[in-house]
Structure formats: C-alpha cells, structure tokens
Design a protein around this motif. Structure first.
Motif, PDB file in Angstrom:
ATOM      1  N   VAL A   1      17.968   3.669   4.293  1.00 54.67           N
ATOM      2  CA  VAL A   1      17.643   5.082   4.485  1.00 54.67           C
ATOM      3  C   VAL A   1      18.774   5.943   3.935  1.00 54.67           C
ATOM      4  N   ASP A   2      20.018   5.552   4.216  1.00 53.93           N
ATOM      5  CA  ASP A   2      21.161   6.297   3.688  1.00 53.93           C
ATOM      6  C   ASP A   2      21.169   6.294   2.159  1.00 53.93           C
ATOM      7  N   MET A   3      20.793   5.181   1.544  1.00 55.44           N
ATOM      8  CA  MET A   3      20.714   5.127   0.079  1.00 55.44           C
ATOM      9  C   MET A   3      19.640   6.083  -0.439  1.00 55.44           C
ATOM     10  N   LEU A   4      18.490   6.122   0.232  1.00 53.65           N
ATOM     11  CA  LEU A   4      17.418   7.027  -0.175  1.00 53.65           C
ATOM     12  C   LEU A   4      17.853   8.486  -0.052  1.00 53.65           C
ATOM     13  N   ILE A   5      18.547   8.793   1.031  1.00 53.62           N
ATOM     14  CA  ILE A   5      19.042  10.159   1.217  1.00 53.62           C
ATOM     15  C   ILE A   5      20.033  10.518   0.118  1.00 53.62           C
ATOM     16  N   ALA A   6      20.943   9.604  -0.171  1.00 52.15           N
ATOM     17  CA  ALA A   6      21.933   9.855  -1.231  1.00 52.15           C
ATOM     18  C   ALA A   6      21.246  10.082  -2.570  1.00 52.15           C
ATOM     19  N   ASP A   7      20.210   9.296  -2.858  1.00 48.63           N
ATOM     20  CA  ASP A   7      19.465   9.482  -4.106  1.00 48.63           C
ATOM     21  C   ASP A   7      18.845  10.874  -4.172  1.00 48.63           C
ATOM     22  N   LYS A   8      18.238  11.303  -3.076  1.00 47.61           N
ATOM     23  CA  LYS A   8      17.598  12.628  -3.043  1.00 47.61           C
ATOM     24  C   LYS A   8      18.634  13.734  -3.189  1.00 47.61           C
ATOM     25  N   GLU A   9      19.767  13.581  -2.508  1.00 51.93           N
ATOM     26  CA  GLU A   9      20.819  14.591  -2.610  1.00 51.93           C
ATOM     27  C   GLU A   9      21.361  14.672  -4.026  1.00 51.93           C
TER      28      GLU A   9
ATOM     29  N   SER B   1       0.817  -1.209   0.000  1.00 54.49           N
ATOM     30  CA  SER B   1       0.000   0.000   0.000  1.00 54.49           C
ATOM     31  C   SER B   1       0.856   1.266   0.000  1.00 54.49           C
ATOM     32  N   ILE B   2       2.049   1.197   0.558  1.00 54.71           N
ATOM     33  CA  ILE B   2       2.920   2.373   0.631  1.00 54.71           C
ATOM     34  C   ILE B   2       3.724   2.575  -0.648  1.00 54.71           C
ATOM     35  N   VAL B   3       4.280   1.520  -1.200  1.00 56.74           N
ATOM     36  CA  VAL B   3       5.170   1.675  -2.359  1.00 56.74           C
ATOM     37  C   VAL B   3       4.502   1.351  -3.685  1.00 56.74           C
ATOM     38  N   GLY B   4       3.241   1.043  -3.654  1.00 58.80           N
ATOM     39  CA  GLY B   4       2.539   0.630  -4.862  1.00 58.80           C
ATOM     40  C   GLY B   4       2.659   1.574  -6.040  1.00 58.80           C
TER      41      GLY B   4
ATOM     42  N   ALA C   1      11.139   2.430  -4.678  1.00 60.57           N
ATOM     43  CA  ALA C   1      10.166   1.494  -4.110  1.00 60.57           C
ATOM     44  C   ALA C   1      10.873   0.358  -3.379  1.00 60.57           C
ATOM     45  N   TRP C   2      11.906  -0.175  -3.982  1.00 61.79           N
ATOM     46  CA  TRP C   2      12.657  -1.279  -3.404  1.00 61.79           C
ATOM     47  C   TRP C   2      13.328  -0.853  -2.097  1.00 61.79           C
ATOM     48  N   LYS C   3      13.885   0.334  -2.080  1.00 60.33           N
ATOM     49  CA  LYS C   3      14.570   0.817  -0.879  1.00 60.33           C
ATOM     50  C   LYS C   3      13.577   1.114   0.242  1.00 60.33           C
ATOM     51  N   VAL C   4      12.488   1.773  -0.066  1.00 59.34           N
ATOM     52  CA  VAL C   4      11.469   2.065   0.946  1.00 59.34           C
ATOM     53  C   VAL C   4      10.883   0.760   1.490  1.00 59.34           C
ATOM     54  N   ALA C   5      10.628  -0.194   0.623  1.00 63.78           N
ATOM     55  CA  ALA C   5      10.104  -1.489   1.060  1.00 63.78           C
ATOM     56  C   ALA C   5      11.056  -2.160   2.047  1.00 63.78           C
ATOM     57  N   ASN C   6      12.338  -2.087   1.784  1.00 64.45           N
ATOM     58  CA  ASN C   6      13.306  -2.697   2.697  1.00 64.45           C
ATOM     59  C   ASN C   6      13.382  -1.963   4.027  1.00 64.45           C
ATOM     60  N   VAL C   7      13.253  -0.642   4.014  1.00 65.80           N
ATOM     61  CA  VAL C   7      13.216   0.115   5.271  1.00 65.80           C
ATOM     62  C   VAL C   7      12.054  -0.380   6.125  1.00 65.80           C
TER      63      VAL C   7
END
Length: 83
Positions: free
Chosen positions: A65-73, A26-29, A36-42
């Motif tokens: 979470v660090d990977m997601l932050i790096a992606d956003k940066e 429901s969150i990453v759909g 999506a893969w990173k959020v799902a693993n978090v």
C-alpha cells in the motif's frame, strides 16, 4: 475440493468457496505493470492473513500500500511540475 499447496492452498480459499486468485484476476485484469502487481499483493496478503501469517501478512500488505501511495504521489508531483 482437494487442497494442494501449489495449485489450491487452503489459505487462499475464501469462505464462499472461491479462490483469492480469481478475485485478484477480476480486480487487476485491466491494470498495467507495477500497479497490478502491487494491488494483487495487497489483496493476497489481506485475504490470507488470518489463515497463514497474521500480523506479518498485514505488514507485508502495508508495504505494498505504501508503494502504491508513493507511486501516486510521484505521479501527481510529475503532473504538477510539467511545463
């Protein structure tokens, strides 16, 4: 519910009787690809930490979470430097 380590493992069952995979879906759909893969693993690692690997799962969560932050940066740097 009958527990099955492949289809319905106990460490992914939440106190309200739902499974983590249902919440993940429901969150990453609507997310795309790697995010999506990173959020799902978090979500997965936080949800199971107290039932399975404790601190190890929280450290795994932090990696994602660090990977997601790096992606956003990286995405923000790309937007700022476009001409």
């Amino acid at each position: 519910m009958i527990y099955d380590n492949v289809k319905h493992p106990k460490h992914y069952l939440l106190s309200d009787g739902t499974e983590v995979k249902d919440h993940i879906n429901s969150i990453v759909g609507d997310m795309l690809g790697r995010s999506a893969w990173k959020v799902a693993n978090v979500i997965k690692y936080v949800a199971r930490a107290d039932k399975k690997n404790g601190l190890e799962d929280l450290k795994k969560c932090r990696e994602y979470v660090d990977m997601l932050i790096a992606d956003k940066e990286t995405a923000n740097d790309t937007k700022v430097h476009r001409v």
